[in-house]
Design a protein around this motif. Sequence first.
Motif, PDB file in Angstrom:
ATOM      1  N   GLN A  84     -38.178   6.152 -95.873  1.00  0.00           N
ATOM      2  CA  GLN A  84     -37.382   4.838 -95.243  1.00  0.00           C
ATOM      3  C   GLN A  84     -38.405   4.494 -94.067  1.00  0.00           C
ATOM      4  O   GLN A  84     -38.003   4.201 -92.841  1.00  0.00           O
ATOM      5  CB  GLN A  84     -35.897   5.069 -94.656  1.00  0.00           C
ATOM      6  CG  GLN A  84     -35.251   5.424 -95.822  1.00  0.00           C
ATOM      7  CD  GLN A  84     -33.801   6.065 -95.371  1.00  0.00           C
ATOM      8  OE1 GLN A  84     -33.657   6.432 -94.321  1.00  0.00           O
ATOM      9  NE2 GLN A  84     -33.047   5.621 -96.272  1.00  0.00           N
ATOM     10  N   TRP A  85     -39.802   4.602 -94.398  1.00  0.00           N
ATOM     11  CA  TRP A  85     -40.717   4.135 -93.009  1.00  0.00           C
ATOM     12  C   TRP A  85     -40.682   2.651 -92.855  1.00  0.00           C
ATOM     13  O   TRP A  85     -40.720   1.856 -93.614  1.00  0.00           O
ATOM     14  CB  TRP A  85     -42.192   4.638 -93.458  1.00  0.00           C
ATOM     15  CG  TRP A  85     -42.272   6.025 -93.589  1.00  0.00           C
ATOM     16  CD1 TRP A  85     -42.515   6.625 -94.881  1.00  0.00           C
ATOM     17  CD2 TRP A  85     -41.953   6.939 -92.870  1.00  0.00           C
ATOM     18  NE1 TRP A  85     -42.621   8.024 -94.850  1.00  0.00           N
ATOM     19  CE2 TRP A  85     -42.274   8.344 -93.546  1.00  0.00           C
ATOM     20  CE3 TRP A  85     -41.689   7.353 -91.483  1.00  0.00           C
ATOM     21  CZ2 TRP A  85     -42.074   9.780 -92.918  1.00  0.00           C
ATOM     22  CZ3 TRP A  85     -41.755   8.477 -90.920  1.00  0.00           C
ATOM     23  CH2 TRP A  85     -41.814   9.546 -91.555  1.00  0.00           C
ATOM     24  N   ASP A  86     -40.550   2.336 -91.609  1.00  0.00           N
ATOM     25  CA  ASP A  86     -40.719   0.982 -91.136  1.00  0.00           C
ATOM     26  C   ASP A  86     -41.950   0.860 -90.207  1.00  0.00           C
ATOM     27  O   ASP A  86     -42.135   1.286 -89.256  1.00  0.00           O
ATOM     28  CB  ASP A  86     -39.355   0.770 -90.074  1.00  0.00           C
ATOM     29  CG  ASP A  86     -39.425  -0.721 -89.640  1.00  0.00           C
ATOM     30  OD1 ASP A  86     -40.198  -1.689 -90.014  1.00  0.00           O
ATOM     31  OD2 ASP A  86     -38.478  -1.270 -88.886  1.00  0.00           O
ATOM     32  N   GLU A  87     -43.013   0.266 -90.880  1.00  0.00           N
ATOM     33  CA  GLU A  87     -44.200   0.351 -90.507  1.00  0.00           C
ATOM     34  C   GLU A  87     -44.320  -1.219 -89.570  1.00  0.00           C
ATOM     35  O   GLU A  87     -44.376  -2.161 -90.036  1.00  0.00           O
ATOM     36  CB  GLU A  87     -45.317   0.128 -91.559  1.00  0.00           C
ATOM     37  CG  GLU A  87     -45.330   1.311 -92.547  1.00  0.00           C
ATOM     38  CD  GLU A  87     -45.826   2.783 -91.976  1.00  0.00           C
ATOM     39  OE1 GLU A  87     -47.070   2.663 -91.623  1.00  0.00           O
ATOM     40  OE2 GLU A  87     -44.961   3.432 -92.004  1.00  0.00           O
ATOM     41  N   LYS A  88     -44.755  -0.908 -88.222  1.00  0.00           N
ATOM     42  CA  LYS A  88     -45.283  -1.940 -87.351  1.00  0.00           C
ATOM     43  C   LYS A  88     -46.682  -1.867 -87.291  1.00  0.00           C
ATOM     44  O   LYS A  88     -47.286  -0.958 -86.725  1.00  0.00           O
ATOM     45  CB  LYS A  88     -44.550  -1.498 -85.949  1.00  0.00           C
ATOM     46  CG  LYS A  88     -43.000  -1.456 -86.067  1.00  0.00           C
ATOM     47  CD  LYS A  88     -42.303  -2.486 -86.626  1.00  0.00           C
ATOM     48  CE  LYS A  88     -40.695  -2.597 -86.668  1.00  0.00           C
ATOM     49  NZ  LYS A  88     -40.337  -3.739 -87.313  1.00  0.00           N
TER      50      LYS A  88
END
Length: 454
Positions: A84-88
């Motif tokens: 569930q990585w949220d890449e910024k």
Amino acid sequence: MKNRLLGCLLAASSLTLPSMGQQAKKPISLIVLEPGHFHAALVQNTRYDNVNPVVHVYATKGPDVEAYLDKIKKYNTRSDDPTQWDEKVYTGTDFFQKMLSEKAGNLVVLAGNNQKKTDYIKKSVDAGLNVLADKPMAIDAAGFSLLQEAFAQAKKKNVLLYDIMTERYEISNALQRELALVPAIFGTLQKGTPQDPAVTKESVHHFFKYVSGEPLIRPSWFFDVKQQGEGVVDVTTHLVDLIQWSCFPNQIIDYKKDIKLLNATHSATTMTPEQFKLVTKNDTYPDYLKKDVKGKNLEVYANGQIDYTLRGVHARASVIWNFQAPQGTGDTHYSIMKGSKANLIIRQGKEQNFKPVLYIESLSNTPAYEKVVAEAFKKVQTTYPGIELKKNDKGWEVVIPKKYDIGHEAHFSQVAKKYMDFLKAGKLPEWEVPNMISKYYTTTQALKMAQSKK
């Protein structure tokens, strides 16, 4: 389910981060810097309950970061244990300076172009950030000096700098080390000679391979030794680490006293233009590779051998890179540790179906010794339940249940878990830093020796 099991192992309430000062407890928050190597994505191949799912990425705009993000997307969308990585992502030309000024996380993950890696490590540590770096952390003598400064600064800043030594978690390597600690089976480690070392570790790798079920596309710079490093300072990092870790476990190695380089050589692997296109998807060699082009082919100094002594024990580490493994095969590893009672040997050839297999080859195969081995092996079985001995004409094969063979890609999660344990404790084991320094001294000085023969 492997990823779920690994994720469970990594569960923890919160970690005390020594670099956070007044913020006594804070979840780990990742910063991924210049992810040019697929190992950067492999660190995120599983979920960590104690890690912030928001990941801040700072990188050069282009195919390297896109390949990394594509792998993360696949991990997030897979049917089995999705992450569930949220890449910024920030890809401005000032990405590194922006990373240092924003400090959007507290742990920098580095796996990519090695030309600037040591400088990135040093400046990240200077900024008070923990660093988990893919090998190698230094690719030449100048980089080694800078790395020494980084470790000294990490101590001052109370942050942890660590490299990703996945091979310690490969079960045959772990058991070879374990059995060498059993005098009744192994005896004592021999000294060997320059021609017949007591410890040898050899690995064969391939430029074209499959990772996570797909053909691996390598960046063109991977084949530039000025950016990736020669083989003698790259893959041999693992081999030198295993030699230190297995021969003198949990002991401090002082490179000034304990290591003596005897000989080092290097050689090139030839790639045709067609092979280069297959593995990079590029039609032509970039300008920085033209120095290594002979005729139409590219010469990559990916092969090397180091002969040295470690506390008087003769050791050899060697690596070979071929373009592609024959059908049904892959990267291979050979390792031998010679004891006064038996040799511990890992083979990974056709007879082993190209899977690493550990053998105990006795020097005196008497009924009395067999009885001693059977009894002493029970202690090892308490640590590794399910392993068995299978008698053969030279001694025994160590039969290892499939549950221990979780695959190379999963070892990255195991390293991350161990590193997070160190963060929780606020320190590394006392031997880790001096032994990392000794390891990179060995590889970078070997390169210097090999190059001096030209």
